[in-house]
Design an enzyme around this catalytic site. Structure first.
Site, PDB file in Angstrom:
ATOM      1  N   GLY A  12       0.804  -1.223   0.000  1.00  0.00           N
ATOM      2  CA  GLY A  12       0.000   0.000   0.000  1.00  0.00           C
ATOM      3  C   GLY A  12       0.826   1.257   0.000  1.00  0.00           C
ATOM      4  O   GLY A  12       0.660   2.114   0.873  1.00  0.00           O
ATOM      5  N   SER A  13       1.707   1.394  -1.001  1.00  0.00           N
ATOM      6  CA  SER A  13       2.713   2.467  -0.927  1.00  0.00           C
ATOM      7  C   SER A  13       2.721   3.406  -2.128  1.00  0.00           C
ATOM      8  O   SER A  13       3.727   4.048  -2.398  1.00  0.00           O
ATOM      9  CB  SER A  13       4.100   1.848  -0.743  1.00  0.00           C
ATOM     10  OG  SER A  13       4.309   0.757  -1.614  1.00  0.00           O
ATOM     11  N   ILE A  17       1.459   7.414   3.799  1.00  0.00           N
ATOM     12  CA  ILE A  17       2.545   6.969   4.665  1.00  0.00           C
ATOM     13  C   ILE A  17       3.440   5.978   3.944  1.00  0.00           C
ATOM     14  O   ILE A  17       4.674   6.045   4.036  1.00  0.00           O
ATOM     15  CB  ILE A  17       1.977   6.362   5.965  1.00  0.00           C
ATOM     16  CG1 ILE A  17       1.310   7.449   6.813  1.00  0.00           C
ATOM     17  CG2 ILE A  17       3.089   5.669   6.763  1.00  0.00           C
ATOM     18  CD1 ILE A  17       0.548   6.916   8.004  1.00  0.00           C
ATOM     19  N   GLY A  18       2.852   5.042   3.216  1.00  0.00           N
ATOM     20  CA  GLY A  18       3.643   4.038   2.502  1.00  0.00           C
ATOM     21  C   GLY A  18       4.586   4.658   1.494  1.00  0.00           C
ATOM     22  O   GLY A  18       5.751   4.258   1.384  1.00  0.00           O
ATOM     23  N   SER A 139      -1.698   1.975  14.626  1.00  0.00           N
ATOM     24  CA  SER A 139      -2.372   3.241  14.932  1.00  0.00           C
ATOM     25  C   SER A 139      -2.703   3.299  16.409  1.00  0.00           C
ATOM     26  O   SER A 139      -2.950   2.259  17.042  1.00  0.00           O
ATOM     27  CB  SER A 139      -3.664   3.344  14.115  1.00  0.00           C
ATOM     28  OG  SER A 139      -4.467   4.416  14.571  1.00  0.00           O
ATOM     29  N   TYR A 152     -12.078  -0.464  12.178  1.00  0.00           N
ATOM     30  CA  TYR A 152     -10.689  -0.074  11.946  1.00  0.00           C
ATOM     31  C   TYR A 152      -9.852  -0.306  13.204  1.00  0.00           C
ATOM     32  O   TYR A 152      -8.775  -0.922  13.158  1.00  0.00           O
ATOM     33  CB  TYR A 152     -10.630   1.397  11.537  1.00  0.00           C
ATOM     34  CG  TYR A 152      -9.234   1.966  11.440  1.00  0.00           C
ATOM     35  CD1 TYR A 152      -8.392   1.621  10.381  1.00  0.00           C
ATOM     36  CD2 TYR A 152      -8.751   2.866  12.398  1.00  0.00           C
ATOM     37  CE1 TYR A 152      -7.105   2.158  10.291  1.00  0.00           C
ATOM     38  CE2 TYR A 152      -7.477   3.402  12.302  1.00  0.00           C
ATOM     39  CZ  TYR A 152      -6.665   3.044  11.253  1.00  0.00           C
ATOM     40  OH  TYR A 152      -5.394   3.567  11.169  1.00  0.00           O
TER      41      TYR A 152
END
Length: 261
Positions: A12-13, A17-18, A139, A152
């Protein structure tokens, strides 16, 4: 950071952030493989990284973590990886009573099982070579579960358990497994959500950001965290310099969590 000979994969980049972690690792001389759902987005992100970091050794593999067959294809294409960053994840604000079984399953499949499948494939090779890093991007919501993002928060809590359990398999090796507990971060996904809410409420995004942070009375930073600030910690945890840090959750939460440990 003694990382110039290493090779990393970040799920997921293609943004957020990724992407910031990919850029930071490339600046340290790491060879990086990025990932996204769509081939077009992956290729666009690869080209942008090559422009941002001249001479970068970066490539990409498209795979949707909702599809186990695509994950298997990805794993078959990866080769040896020294640093695995489990970053891919979904989030949304939604009342608990409106979250269906299908959505719970989708969140678990992407947010948790992506890390399970990648780690299961790559951890044994790290242990056999005597060095490796697995980093979960967690998180503070996995510690303090938000009432309006229960699905989440629960999956992020699951990642804390997964990371800690995997670390116990690395005893006596040069491999570490850790989680970064990020706080409210102004990633692309968060920015898009805030823009949508601001539009609905007919206020500016700056006004809404101030309301959100102002309403968070435990934040010591008193602003959103930038993705680059999470990436800085990820680079340290990926490096040989972090060899004594294993099986733990390291905070980059801006002081949102109030416990001392």
């Amino acid at each position: 950071m003694q990382l110039a000979t290493k090779r990393a994969f970040i799920s997921g980049s293609t943004k957020g952030i990724g992407y910031s972690i990919a850029e930071a690792l490339l600046r340290e001389g790491v060879s990086v493989v990025i990932n996204g759902r769509l081939e077009s987005r992956v290729e666009s992100a690869v080209q942008k990284l090559r422009l941002d970091v001249p001479g970068a050794n970066v490539s990409g593999i498209a795979a949707d973590f909702r599809e186990p067959t695509q994950v298997q294809h990805l794993l078959g294409s990866l080769g040896n990886i020294d640093i695995l960053v489990n970053n891919v994840g979904l989030f949304e604000v939604k009342p608990f009573e409106e979250i269906s079984d299908h959505e719970w399953a989708r969140y678990f499949e992407i947010n948790v099982m992506s890390g399970v499948r990648l780690s299961r494939a790559l951890l044994p090779q790290m242990i056999s070579t005597g060095w490796g890093r697995i980093i979960f991007i967690g998180s503070e919501s996995g510690v303090n579960i938000p009432a309006d993002m229960t699905h989440y928060g629960v999956t992020k809590a699951g990642l804390l358990g997964l990371s800690n359990g995997l670390a116990k398999l690395t005893r006596g090796t040069g491999v570490t497994v850790n989680t970064i507990l990020g706080g409210p971060t102004y990633s692309d996904g968060v920015a898009e959500t805030i823009e949508q809410i601001a539009k609905t409420q007919q206020i500016t995004t700056s006004e809404l950001k101030s309301v959100i942070i102002g309403g968070n009375q435990t934040s010591l930073l008193e602003r959103f965290i930038e993705p680059e600030e999470i990436a800085n910690l990820a680079v340290f945890l990926a490096s040989p310099l972090s060899s004594a840090t294993n099986g733990t959750a390291v905070r980059a939460d801006g002081g949102v969590l109030t416990s001392m440990l």
